[in-house]
Each structure stands twice: as structure tokens, then as C-alpha cells.
Scaffold this motif. Sequence first.
Motif, PDB file in Angstrom:
ATOM      1  N   HIS A  79       0.866  -1.187   0.000  1.00 47.98           N
ATOM      2  CA  HIS A  79       0.000   0.000   0.000  1.00 47.98           C
ATOM      3  C   HIS A  79       0.902   1.237   0.000  1.00 47.98           C
ATOM      4  N   GLU A  81       0.114   4.433   0.899  1.00 48.99           N
ATOM      5  CA  GLU A  81      -0.097   5.551   1.831  1.00 48.99           C
ATOM      6  C   GLU A  81       1.174   5.742   2.661  1.00 48.99           C
ATOM      7  N   ASP A  83       2.125   6.213   5.566  1.00 44.39           N
ATOM      8  CA  ASP A  83       2.457   5.543   6.827  1.00 44.39           C
ATOM      9  C   ASP A  83       3.051   4.150   6.587  1.00 44.39           C
ATOM     10  N   HIS A  84       3.006   3.685   5.338  1.00 47.18           N
ATOM     11  CA  HIS A  84       3.618   2.381   5.024  1.00 47.18           C
ATOM     12  C   HIS A  84       4.715   2.478   3.961  1.00 47.18           C
ATOM     13  N   HIS A 146      -7.713  -0.260   1.436  1.00 44.97           N
ATOM     14  CA  HIS A 146      -8.727   0.761   1.330  1.00 44.97           C
ATOM     15  C   HIS A 146      -8.405   1.832   0.276  1.00 44.97           C
ATOM     16  N   ASP A 165      -3.660  -2.461   5.790  1.00 44.55           N
ATOM     17  CA  ASP A 165      -4.551  -1.781   6.743  1.00 44.55           C
ATOM     18  C   ASP A 165      -5.722  -2.648   7.227  1.00 44.55           C
ATOM     19  N   SER A 225      -1.043  -3.984   9.175  1.00 41.26           N
ATOM     20  CA  SER A 225       0.017  -2.966   9.176  1.00 41.26           C
ATOM     21  C   SER A 225      -0.083  -2.001  10.354  1.00 41.26           C
ATOM     22  N   HIS A 226      -1.097  -2.156  11.181  1.00 37.36           N
ATOM     23  CA  HIS A 226      -1.205  -1.366  12.420  1.00 37.36           C
ATOM     24  C   HIS A 226      -1.704  -2.275  13.544  1.00 37.36           C
TER      25      HIS A 226
HETATM   26 FE1  FEO Z   1      -3.916   3.439   4.362  1.00 39.56          FE
HETATM   27 FE2  FEO Z   1      -2.274   2.761   7.310  1.00 39.56          FE
HETATM   28  O1  FEO Z   1      -2.569   3.533   5.620  1.00 39.56           O
END
Ligand code: FEO
Length: 401
Positions: A79, A81, A83-84, A146, A165, A225-226
Motif C-alpha cells: 500500500h 499511503e 504511513d507504510h 482501502h 490496513d 500494518s497497524h
Molecule cells: Fe492506508 Fe495505514 O494507511
Amino acid sequence: MMKATQLAEGVWWVGAIDWNLRDYHGYTLPGTTYNAYLVVGTEKTVLIDTCYPGFEEQVLCRVASVVDPKTIDAIVANHIEVDHSGGLPKMARMLPGVPIYCTEIAVKGLGRHYDTQDWNLQVVKTGDTLALGNKTLTFLEAPMLHWPDSMFTYLAEDEILFPNDAFGQHIASSERFDDELGKDASLSHAQKFFANLIIPLAPKVLKKLDQVGGLGIGISMIAPSHGVIWRSHAGDILQAYTDWSKGVSKEKVTIVYDTMHGSTDRMAQALADGAMDGGLEVKVCLLRDGRYEGCHRSDIVTEMLDSKAILIGSPTLEDEVLPTVAGFLSYLRGLSPGLLAQKKIGFAFGSHGGHGGAVKQIGESMQKAGIEVLGDGYEVTFRPDADEREACYRAGLALAE
Ligand code: FEO
């Protein structure tokens, strides 16, 4: 030195913990983790995802506790975004020419975020595999879960799904696994994540769960991932995603409102009394711009997710809904709870000292969000008198019936 956490033989969590993050595009959170994973095969070592920019040292230190980071043979970017993907520029500099496996849309997206001219981006599609010797990674595109670029990676030998995510939770903790944090706490953080990020994607979630189920693959562990890794409760989080996407709810009502001089507050209290006396679980949230514990919009939609009904109240200010309530309604419309298979019931209420209008606007807003609104709501002039408070009480009671 920081250490990696082992998931299985040759599979490690090498992510970063962000203890201080409290607001992520309008979602309040007690910190989070950026989970990256290292898969060490007999022939190749692969890093799955990276971290938010500035957290690369944590990832690299944890990798170094297992292997020399320079021996990483490939990176999987599930992904784009930030944060990754935020750690990719540093990794690409450190490992010139390292193949980075991602979807076709991710290639375009990464090119918008970073200077990828010298990156060795490799497009993968559903069903493509990457052999690591004694382990094999399989890719599964997951568009709009997402983001359009999203994909899942599956490690067959250990039955581990890396869905980025999906199934995640925003929480910073010393626990890495669901059974360490506890099943209820893990599911509760996952519920907030779903409510604030996944609701509009509910139909796609159901489709994807069907697709994954149809593959006939075993899933012993889900490594998002979180947050914590689903090691003992993978089945529970899969079931929870199914239930939340279907709009399965408890006998529960969430009441959201703000008040100027206490009139709308009196109506909210009477509605709550009626609903409680009717046997419903009740959550009452005074908006106040989220300054009250548990009343931030991101907490309220979490309560709404497993509620049958949501009641929203506001006085009329200058012919409009109070700004605090208007902000919440805007957030709610964006989440589109009407996309959940089972619709929520809505009811609008409020007071005014002139010619009103807020209740009508709330009703219209809830309809736009896909909520089934009951009647025209209930609006009173000035203070609700005893009869009007009784009417609110009876409306609350009627919800239970
Ligand atoms: Fe869609 Fe944790 O970034």
C-alpha cells in the motif's frame, strides 16, 4: 538495541512504534504502530512494507537484530499511503536496484509521492508469486481496501496473511499479539478502525472475504500494518469484519447532540431515559468539539457501528444546525453508513428560539448518509415543557419496541 518479534520460523515483526500520535486525519488514537515484516527464506529475504517517514531507524534496527539489512533481496509494498511507504526512499537508497513488488496503480502513486526514477518497481497481479526458497509469497490485489493500490500478501507455508490496513487497529503498545493485549481490547480497537476507515467499503469487504474464503487457503495468522497481530483470534476478527460490514447491531442506541442553554440536553436525557427503560443499551455523547471523554466524532461513529439507532440533536443557531453538530454530520455523510448491509435507524431532535430548522436539516443529512430516518423528528420551542419531555421519553421507549 531494539529486537524483532518472531511470528513463525523465519518470519519477524520489524515495525515501528509511534507512541505519540494522537490525531490521524481526524481520528483520535492512543498512538499507533507501523508494522513491517521480514520473511527470511532459504534463498531470499523480503521486507513487507515499511513505516511513516522518520521511523526508518526503528525498522532497520529491528531488521538488524535478525539479518544484516543490506541482505534484503526484495521489498513488498502492499500500500502506498505514506504511513507504510514512507521508509521506501531510504530503503531504495540503501539497497540500489532492490526489486519493490506492488500493484500497477501503486507504481503510479509512488511516482507522485517520491522520485522513483531509479527504483526497481515490479508490478504484480493477483495470483503472482515470489519464491524465497522454502517459502512462497502470493499476491492478491485488494483495490479500495482501502486505496486503489492496496494488495494483500499471503505466506502459504505459515498460513499468514499480510493484509496491510485491513484488520488493523490504531494502538501503540508493548504487546504485539492479540492474546497479549486481550481479545476484547484488540477487537475494540479494530472496531474503531473499521468505523472510521472501512464503513464506506463494507460491500467490498464482504466481497473480498468471500473471495479469500473461496481460495480455500488456511489463515492461521493475520498480520496487519497497524496494531496487534491476530494470532489467537484470526477467526474472531474475520467474523467481526463480516458482522460490521453487514451492519449487525446490538440492542443499542447512540444519542449525539450539542446544546446551547440546556433545552436540547433535556430532550436528549428524556430520550435516553425512555430507551433505557425500554431495555436498550444507551450511549449519550455531548459533542462539545470532542472535548469530553469518549465524545470525539471518531469515538461516536465507533459506538454507532454496533447500534441499531442513532439519534442526533441540535438547537437552531441562525437558521442552521450548531457548528459542532454540523461537523459531525459532515463526517457521518462521508462514512456513508447506508452502505452497511443492514441500515441504521435515525431520529432528529432539537429546540429553537425562533423559527427552527435544525431538526429538518439533521434529518436530511442523515438521509444523505443512508440512515433510515423516522418521521420528521421532534423540535420544540424554547424549553421543552413536561409534556414535551414526556413525548421524548415515549419516543425513546418506542425505539425499544
Ligand atoms: Fe492506508 Fe495505514 O494507511
